[in-house]
Design an enzyme around this catalytic site. Structure first.
Site, mmCIF file in Angstrom:
data_model
loop_
_atom_site.group_PDB
_atom_site.id
_atom_site.type_symbol
_atom_site.label_atom_id
_atom_site.label_comp_id
_atom_site.label_asym_id
_atom_site.label_seq_id
_atom_site.Cartn_x
_atom_site.Cartn_y
_atom_site.Cartn_z
ATOM 1 N N ARG A 1 0.794 -1.039 0.089
ATOM 2 C CA ARG A 1 0.075 -0.022 0.217
ATOM 3 C C ARG A 1 1.095 1.496 -0.160
ATOM 4 N NH1 ARG A 1 -4.053 -0.556 4.953
ATOM 5 N NH2 ARG A 1 -1.509 -2.148 5.672
ATOM 6 N N ASN B 1 -6.748 -2.347 1.781
ATOM 7 C CA ASN B 1 -6.326 -3.970 2.279
ATOM 8 C C ASN B 1 -7.776 -4.539 2.011
ATOM 9 O OD1 ASN B 1 -3.800 -4.453 1.651
ATOM 10 N ND2 ASN B 1 -3.599 -4.451 3.697
#
Length: 774
Positions: free
Chosen positions: A21, A39
């Site tokens: 990320r 996520n």
């Protein structure tokens, strides 16, 4: 002004716990894109808005600049109408079906290592330093998606400085879920045998170092459990550890540096890469006996190899930098029991072994042993798949005619070196090494592994695949589960495990699988173990799943007086083998080592058993054939662990180089498998013994003969592709010579790499077999 588009991306693979990320955040902001990333239980979701050119560049850079430990299994895109995002952000995680890959524990990266030895860094000497590129993963995660709240770090609240790192896009700890420091993270304590705190923090480590220097045994809590650590140069201390732990196998060593390993062992380029890899396994290395090394003989008695690893956590790096010499670092358990993971449990089970306990207050979710690797033909071969490798899945490519059930199939493996496996979509998740299911504690670990996988991936199996052996604990678990079971023949599972690992399941040609091991329940109720199985293209099996393979050849059978008892007594195996040759006259051959190993009364009992077929299991096992030869030439009459006699038979060859072989015969019977008759081989061994030829020379000739048996059968069967699998193919001399000879004869040999050849790979093969039945 360019027309804006919104791109939605779903990525599955190893994309959680690897800094994915933060990577996407930096990439999007550098390209001037707006949107979000988060996520979810199945992977990572991304939405970005920008021009067509920007979005194309974004997709291209995702593949080109992946974080070091990330991998993409699937990337799905769809274009949507723009919604007018104002910035790019990392959003909170969401749920969904749990299909995201959990990363294994990763060895300390170079940046973190530099910090813990930098006196000017705020993490100087901090033993729990990590970042998005390294540290614990599988050993501490409790649920998906991979967020701090779903790990055992949830109770440690980040301090202001750690929070600042966590939220800074240019910091490598940007969204590092396990971020911590000495102010806010886990810490060390040193306990005595009663569990009382002696000291804490860095002083605890220093005192543990002093105890090791004194020759004391120290229990140290690491990533996946406790190690029992002792000075590897101290013969008395190592001997005491061996006695207290009730262990006969060689001990693993941890070295402070690669330089010292190279001083003591022969280390190839690939072995160097393995030692320094993020997986940081134990690597089996050949000793340099002339190096003047000070390793105590009790570490690995009569063994030309050492199992060696380098430090792989900050704690280990700090410990080994203080010591400067190799230590035994063996699993913190008693023989045949799971590794201890909790400090109170360790006090209970290990206080009679360890003097002090170096513990920390970060809980371990599940036990994970160190992985073990050896190099075969310039390729790595996993002998124990655990830390650093598990639980990454094995992708399987089945025939398109086979419909694979989703999240419904569990395989419970074998009895020895147990692992379990789940199928999920086109992947099989194989557990970390669990071990032999011989004790109550081992069965508890087996049940915990089952519960772990079901919880992490929300798996509710509808069918269980198991070994065909009715007495295996894992088989009995399956039969008592109340679910439909699919028994899978042991050696068929061995061959399928290799085929799954190496993408041969869609093969258009038949494959000859040579599955050699110690014990496997045969379709005829006897003990198999010297098997040649012809596997037809698996796409053809849907019409007749009940006959998935043909047993085209096997070693000649013989009897094991005492049945299971013979497994630990090569002398019994030798008596059973020799009785096939000499009959009753065997018991008058007092010059043979196996006969000398029994007293007169024991010999009478053995004679009665063999003459009347009382408790004399029939076997075709190659593993037992190794045991018998080891006993006949006087190497070993009793074993303390599985494979010990075969190992010593291999080691006896040493550096001897010969192509000499014994003779053997192939018996052909209509509509029956070929039978490889070892009787001329054993007669040749006895003749060489009478001429007082060396054990090493006899062993080399025996190994060479086994290789030629395989080559001749392959020629008669005619399958071009030959798979080598089963526990016997952990033998470096045997497998390398077999590969060379098959290649010389224009066959294509295959052997394991990422899944062990022994029973640790059985669960994977059971999954594949069961999928075809279903």
């Amino acid at each position: 002004m360019p027309i804006l588009k919104r791109l939605h991306i779903t990525i599955q693979g190893a994309v959680q716990g690897v800094g994915f990320r933060p990577f996407i955040y930096r990439l999007a902001t550098e390209l001037g894109l707006v949107g979000w990333v988060n996520n979810f239980a199945g992977g990572v979701a991304i939405e970005v808005e920008g021009s067509q050119t920007q979005l194309q560049a974004f997709l291209l850079q995702i593949y080109k600049e992946l974080p070091p430990h990330a991998s993409i299994q699937s990337l799905e895109t769809s274009f949507l109408a723009p919604v007018g995002y104002k910035q790019f952000e990392i959003r909170a995680s969401t749920g969904g079906e749990n299909t995201a890959l959990i990363l294994p524990d990763i060895a300390t990266c170079a940046d973190c290592l530099r910090e813990i030895f930098d006196k000017c860094d705020r993490r100087y000497l901090y033993p729990f330093t990590n970042c998005t590129h390294c540290g614990p993963r599988f050993s501490i995660i409790t649920a998906l998606p991979y967020d701090r709240a779903n790990t055992t770090m949830q109770k440690f609240e980040m301090c202001d400085r750690c929070q600042a790192e966590y939220h800074h896009p240019l910091n490598r700890r940007f969204h590092a879920q396990l971020n911590a420091c000495a102010e806010c993270g886990p810490h060390l304590e040193l306990w005595n045998q009663d569990g009382h705190v002696l000291t804490s923090h860095y002083q605890a480590l220093q005192q543990a170092v002093e105890e090791i220097r004194k020759g004391k045994i120290v229990a140290i809590k690491g990533l996946g459990g406790f190690h029992l650590v002792v000075d590897a140069r101290h013969q008395q201390a190592v001997t005491k550890l061996r006695y207290c732990k009730q262990r006969a196998k060689p001990f693993a060593l941890m070295y402070p540096s690669l330089q010292l390993i190279k001083a003591h062992c022969e280390v190839s380029n690939l072995e160097t890469q393995l030692l320094l890899s993020p997986q940081a396994p134990i690597v089996l290395l050949r000793r340099k006996f002339k190096s003047g090394m000070a390793i105590a003989p009790a570490v690995a008695p009569d063994n030309p190899y050492l199992g060696v690893m380098l430090p792989y956590t900050p704690l280990h790096h700090l410990l080994m930098s203080q010591l400067g010499f190799p230590v035994v670092a063996t699993s913190g358990n008693l023989t045949d029991e799971p590794i201890c993971t909790d400090e109170r449990e360790a006090i209970q089970y290990l206080s009679n072994i360890a003097t002090v306990f170096l513990i920390h207050n970060r809980p371990i979710t599940r036990p994970i042993d160190d992985s073990v690797v050896r190099v075969i033909m310039e390729r790595e071969l996993l002998l124990r798949r655990a830390r650093g490798y598990a639980p990454l899945p094995i992708a399987i490519n089945l025939s398109p005619t086979i419909q694979q059930p989703q999240s419904k199939l569990l395989a419970v493996g074998a009895h020895f070196k147990n692992t379990i496996a789940f199928s999920l979509s086109q992947q099989v998740f194989v557990s970390q090494h669990i071990g032999d299911l011989a004790t109550v504690a081992a069965l508890k670990a087996f049940n915990q592994a089952l519960a772990d996988f079901q919880q992490l991936y929300q798996l509710q199996p509808l069918t269980i695949a198991c070994d065909a052996h009715p007495d295996y604990v894992s088989t009995q678990f399956a039969q008592n589960s109340g679910l439909p079971t699919i028994p899978v023949q042991h050696h068929y599972a061995h061959v399928l495990s290799y085929m799954a690992e190496n993408d041969l399941l869609r093969n258009e040609n038949s494959i000859l699988g040579i599955a050699w091991d110690g014990t496997g329940y045969g379709l005829d109720g006897t003990i198999w173990g010297g098997e040649f199985l012809q596997i037809q293209p698996l796409r053809s099996l849907t019409s007749d799943p009940e006959t998935p393979f043909q047993r085209v050849a096997h070693l000649r059978t013989f009897r094991l007086p005492g049945g299971e008892k013979a497994i630990k007594e090569p002398r019994r195996v030798a008596i059973g083998l020799l009785y096939e040759i000499a009959g009753d006259a065997l018991f008058t051959m007092n010059d043979l080592a196996p006969v000398q190993a029994f007293n007169a009364q024991e010999l009478r009992i053995l004679w009665t058993m063999l003459q009347r077929n009382i408790n004399t299991a029939i076997t075709s096992s190659a593993g037992r054939l190794f045991d018998a030869i080891a006993a006949i030439i006087g190497l070993r009459q009793y074993t303390q662990f599985e494979g010990q006699a075969a190992m010593e038979l291999e080691f006896a060859i040493a550096e001897l180089n010969t192509d000499d072989c014994y003779s053997f015969e192939i018996t052909t019977i209509a509509n029956s498998p070929l039978i490889i008759d070892w009787m001329p081989t054993v007669q040749g061994v006895l003749a060489d013994l009478s001429c007082e030829l060396s054990q090493g020379y006899i062993s080399a000739k025996f190994h060479n003969t086994l290789v030629e048996m395989m080559v001749v059968v392959a020629q008669q069967i005619g399958a071009e592709q030959v798979v080598l699998t089963g526990g016997c193919f952990q033998n470096k001399y045997l497998i390398e010579r077999t590969i060379q000879r098959l290649t010389q004869e224009s066959f294509h040999p295959y052997w394991h790499q990422q899944v062990p050849p022994h029973d640790g790979g059985i669960a994977l093969g059971q999954i594949v077999a069961a999928l075809h039945v279903i």
